[in-house]
Every structure is written in C-alpha cells, then in structure tokens.
Scaffold this motif. Structure first.
Motif, short mmCIF file in Angstrom:
data_model
loop_
_atom_site.label_atom_id
_atom_site.label_comp_id
_atom_site.label_asym_id
_atom_site.label_seq_id
_atom_site.Cartn_x
_atom_site.Cartn_y
_atom_site.Cartn_z
N VAL A 236 0.83 -1.20 0.00
CA VAL A 236 0.00 0.00 0.00
C VAL A 236 0.87 1.25 0.00
O VAL A 236 0.66 2.17 -0.81
CB VAL A 236 -0.96 0.01 1.20
N LYS A 237 1.85 1.32 0.90
CA LYS A 237 2.67 2.52 1.01
C LYS A 237 3.45 2.79 -0.27
O LYS A 237 3.52 3.93 -0.74
CB LYS A 237 3.63 2.40 2.20
N THR A 238 4.04 1.75 -0.86
CA THR A 238 4.84 1.95 -2.06
C THR A 238 3.98 2.40 -3.23
O THR A 238 4.35 3.30 -3.99
CB THR A 238 5.57 0.64 -2.43
N THR A 239 2.82 1.78 -3.38
CA THR A 239 1.91 2.16 -4.46
C THR A 239 1.40 3.59 -4.27
O THR A 239 1.32 4.37 -5.22
CB THR A 239 0.73 1.19 -4.54
N PHE A 240 1.08 3.92 -3.04
CA PHE A 240 0.55 5.25 -2.74
C PHE A 240 1.61 6.33 -2.98
O PHE A 240 1.29 7.42 -3.48
CB PHE A 240 0.06 5.30 -1.29
N GLU A 241 2.85 6.05 -2.65
CA GLU A 241 3.93 7.01 -2.91
C GLU A 241 4.04 7.32 -4.40
O GLU A 241 4.23 8.47 -4.80
CB GLU A 241 5.26 6.46 -2.38
N CYS A 242 3.91 6.30 -5.22
CA CYS A 242 3.94 6.50 -6.67
C CYS A 242 2.73 7.32 -7.12
O CYS A 242 2.85 8.23 -7.95
CB CYS A 242 3.96 5.16 -7.39
N MET A 243 1.55 7.00 -6.57
CA MET A 243 0.35 7.74 -6.93
C MET A 243 0.49 9.23 -6.60
O MET A 243 0.10 10.10 -7.39
CB MET A 243 -0.87 7.15 -6.20
N LYS A 244 1.04 9.55 -5.44
CA LYS A 244 1.19 10.94 -5.05
C LYS A 244 2.14 11.68 -5.99
O LYS A 244 1.92 12.85 -6.31
CB LYS A 244 1.69 11.05 -3.60
N VAL B 203 -2.02 3.25 -10.85
CA VAL B 203 -0.70 2.69 -10.59
C VAL B 203 -0.84 1.18 -10.49
O VAL B 203 -1.75 0.68 -9.83
CB VAL B 203 -0.10 3.24 -9.27
N HIS B 204 0.04 0.44 -11.17
CA HIS B 204 0.08 -1.00 -11.01
C HIS B 204 1.52 -1.44 -10.83
O HIS B 204 2.45 -0.68 -11.10
CB HIS B 204 -0.60 -1.73 -12.18
N THR B 205 1.72 -2.67 -10.37
CA THR B 205 3.05 -3.11 -9.99
C THR B 205 3.35 -4.51 -10.53
O THR B 205 2.46 -5.21 -11.02
CB THR B 205 3.19 -3.15 -8.46
N ASP B 206 4.59 -4.89 -10.39
CA ASP B 206 4.99 -6.26 -10.70
C ASP B 206 4.50 -7.19 -9.59
O ASP B 206 4.05 -6.74 -8.52
CB ASP B 206 6.51 -6.32 -10.85
N LEU B 207 4.59 -8.49 -9.85
CA LEU B 207 4.20 -9.51 -8.88
C LEU B 207 5.22 -10.62 -8.89
O LEU B 207 5.84 -10.89 -9.92
CB LEU B 207 2.83 -10.13 -9.23
N SER B 208 5.38 -11.30 -7.78
CA SER B 208 6.10 -12.57 -7.79
C SER B 208 5.07 -13.68 -7.86
O SER B 208 3.92 -13.50 -7.47
CB SER B 208 6.98 -12.72 -6.54
N LEU B 209 5.48 -14.83 -8.40
CA LEU B 209 4.54 -15.93 -8.61
C LEU B 209 4.82 -17.07 -7.62
O LEU B 209 5.99 -17.41 -7.37
CB LEU B 209 4.67 -16.47 -10.03
N MET B 210 3.75 -17.65 -7.09
CA MET B 210 3.89 -18.82 -6.23
C MET B 210 2.89 -19.87 -6.67
O MET B 210 1.88 -19.57 -7.32
CB MET B 210 3.66 -18.45 -4.77
N ASP B 211 3.18 -21.12 -6.34
CA ASP B 211 2.26 -22.19 -6.70
C ASP B 211 1.21 -22.36 -5.61
O ASP B 211 1.12 -21.57 -4.66
CB ASP B 211 3.01 -23.50 -6.98
N GLU B 212 0.41 -23.39 -5.74
CA GLU B 212 -0.71 -23.60 -4.83
C GLU B 212 -0.28 -23.73 -3.38
O GLU B 212 -0.96 -23.29 -2.47
CB GLU B 212 -1.48 -24.86 -5.26
N SER B 213 0.91 -24.31 -3.17
CA SER B 213 1.40 -24.54 -1.82
C SER B 213 2.15 -23.34 -1.25
O SER B 213 2.54 -23.35 -0.08
CB SER B 213 2.32 -25.77 -1.79
#
Length: 340
Positions: free
Chosen positions: A113-121, A135-145
């Motif tokens: 939240v803080k990082t995205t909001f800083e970019c928005m401001k 504003v949108h960001t990258d993501l890391s991927l994880m499997d079901e577990s």
C-alpha cells in the motif's frame, strides 16, 4: 469525511486461501501513512466456509491490535456471477480518494500500500489530482502450496515494460502506452490503485461492457483519459492454482506454444472480437472525456481499432503496422499476424 484508501476485496468460494490473504491485508504497514486505510469485503454467494474464515480472522485481528484497520463486510451476497461484477459492486459502495483491488488467493507484501501510494502521489504532483490516474506493480509468482515460481511476473511472461529510471526517493515508475494496451493487457487488477477521478469514470460503465476482463477495461479507459504508471517491484505474491480465472504462463516456453496451438485460431479470433467490442464500448461511452483529455487522434485510434471487428485480414495488418499495435513477444506477434 477524512481522506482514505479503500482496499476492495472480492471473494467467492475462497476458503482454501482466504485466511492468509486477509492477514496480509490487515497487517499492511500504516506507519507514517498520512491517510486512513480501510478494507471492504464483498462475497459473491460462496457455498463454502469463506465468510466464516474471514470473520474468525478479523475477530482475532481486532482482539490483538491496539489500532486495528477499519474493515467492513458488505451485507450483500447476491451472486453477480463474475469477478468483474463483484468488483463493480464494491466500487459502487466506496467514495474513497483512492481504491485498490484485491483477489482472495494472493498475499500482499507489507509495503504494498505505502509503495503504491507514494507512486500515486508523485503522479498527482505531475498531472494533477483531477486527472484519472492508475498505478500497477509487478508480482512474484507462487504455486498452490506457496512455493515461489518466479520473482517477476513481467519477466516470466515477457510483458512489455519500459524500465523506469531511478529517481531520488521511493520506487521509480514508467508510463504505459495505450496502443499496446489495446491488444494485450499488461495491468494485473490485483496490483492496481486508482485515484478518485479514475474510479468515478469507471463507475459509469456497466459490467455488460466489460466483455474481456475488468482490469483490461479499466486500464484502457485510464490510459485514454489520463495516465497509468508501473512500479517495477513485485509487491504481491500471485498464487497460481487450478481455480485461477486468469493465470500466468511462461512466455515462449514449450507449454505456452502447445497451449496456443491447442486453443487454435477460432479461440484467438473470438478473443480478438471481444477486444474490438470492448474498445468500441469504451469509446462510445467516454468519447467526450477521451477527446478532452487526449484529443481527436486518440478518439480516432480507438474507433479504428473497434471497427476492425468488421475488417478483413489486410486491413487489420495495415492498422497494426501503422499504429504499432502488437502483442509482446515473438510467438504472440507471429500468431497475431498469421491468424488475424
């Protein structure tokens, strides 16, 4: 009414993963965040124990926290039948200055939240608070577990991004281009923050016009009337499992080649027709706003793209070349040129 960021969480039969996601949302870093952070949850008629798990987690959280985040569960579980419908229901009950969208099976890093909001401001300083901004960001991927699959969703899928130049403080960002967004969505909805100007625009659209995905519609709309920024940092752990509405696939892998061949030209053309139709809905509903924000050239670009639904292959190829409207990656571009 004080200013606020509302996280909009849409759920449906998410009992398997919802507890960890709720925990990651209510424990977001709020230190030095000079704005209220709230969570609004809407369930779309779950038949499992999703709501029971949510309520139990919130009860525990409120008992343990001295200053708990405000959380509201909507008293409305009438099924809409789609994630887009659920998110629009949520969007229509908030009047917050900023909104974020959350899926039920991911996990947010505490700094999201803080990082995205800083970019928005920083965007608002550059373009003004009355300009529609996303504003949108990258993501890391994880499997079901929960095991990590990839550090970067964008690298994994070879999605088009302009690497941002490093600025003095905070995460730096780059701006997305409208022409590539038309044909390939690079905005993952669960990473998005929108300002009020963007949210107010999106509220005008019915779910029936979002014939592809909610986030793709929203991204094209904001790109055509304002600005979209990308933060080149994974701020969500994006879970891949059999129940995903939309999943991640390694670009140019053998599995991706086979998947596209299995889908075939018929599926490709159907998706393209939906893409043309969706842009047609956007330009028809928001033509005046688009013209005022970006000019007649942008209006004509959207109209020409939407009219490709009635065009032949040669006309489509000419449009793609003229406006550099191509899917990213050698395989996707080749399929587009051959099958269009």
């Amino acid at each position: 009414m004080s200013s606020a960021i509302d996280i909009l969480l849409a759920t449906y039969n998410g009992g398997e993963f919802i507890d960890k996601q709720i925990k990651s949302l209510v424990t977001q870093d709020r230190d030095d965040l000079d704005i209220d952070l709230r969570l609004i949850i809407r369930d779309d008629g779950s038949t499992d124990n999703t709501l029971d798990i949510i309520k139990k987690r919130l009860e525990y959280y409120r008992a343990k926290r001295e200053n708990p985040m405000e959380v509201r569960i909507l008293d409305d579980s009438t099924p809409t039948g789609s994630p887009s419908g659920n998110f629009l229901k949520l969007l229509n009950v908030t009047n917050a200055d900023y909104v974020m969208f959350s899926d039920q099976d991911d996990m947010w890093y505490r700094r999201k939240v803080k990082t995205t909001f800083e970019c928005m401001k920083r965007l608002e300083v550059k373009y003004g608070e009355t300009t529609p901004l996303m504003v949108h960001t990258d993501l890391s991927l994880m499997d079901e577990s929960g095991k990590k699959i990839a550090q970067s969703f964008y690298e994994y899928q070879k999605l088009p991004i302009q690497k941002p130049s490093k600025s003095g403080s905070g995460s730096s960002f780059s701006l997305d281009s409208l022409n590539r967004l038309l044909i390939q969505n690079t905005v993952t909805g669960c990473t998005v923050m929108m300002n009020k100007a963007a949210a107010d625009l999106l509220r005008k659209a019915p779910v029936s016009e979002m014939v592809l995905m909610f986030d793709h519609y929203a991204a094209i709309l904001v790109a055509a009337t304002g600005h979209i920024a990308f933060v080149d940092e994974p701020l969500i752990r994006y879970r891949q499992h059999g129940g995903n509405m939309v999943g991640a696939h390694a670009a140019d892998s053998k599995e991706e080649y086979k998947r596209r061949l299995d889908f075939g030209r018929e599926k490709f053309l159907k998706d393209m027709d939906l893409s043309y139709r969706q842009v047609g809905y956007i330009v028809k509903r928001y033509e005046d706003e688009i013209r005022k924000a970006k000019g007649e050239e942008t209006v004509e670009l959207l109209k020409e793209y939407s009219n490709l639904i009635m065009a032949g292959k040669l006309e489509r190829l000419q449009f793609f070349q003229k406006h550099d409207v191509y899917k990213n990656g050698a395989l996707k571009k080749l399929v587009q040129m051959i099958w269009c």
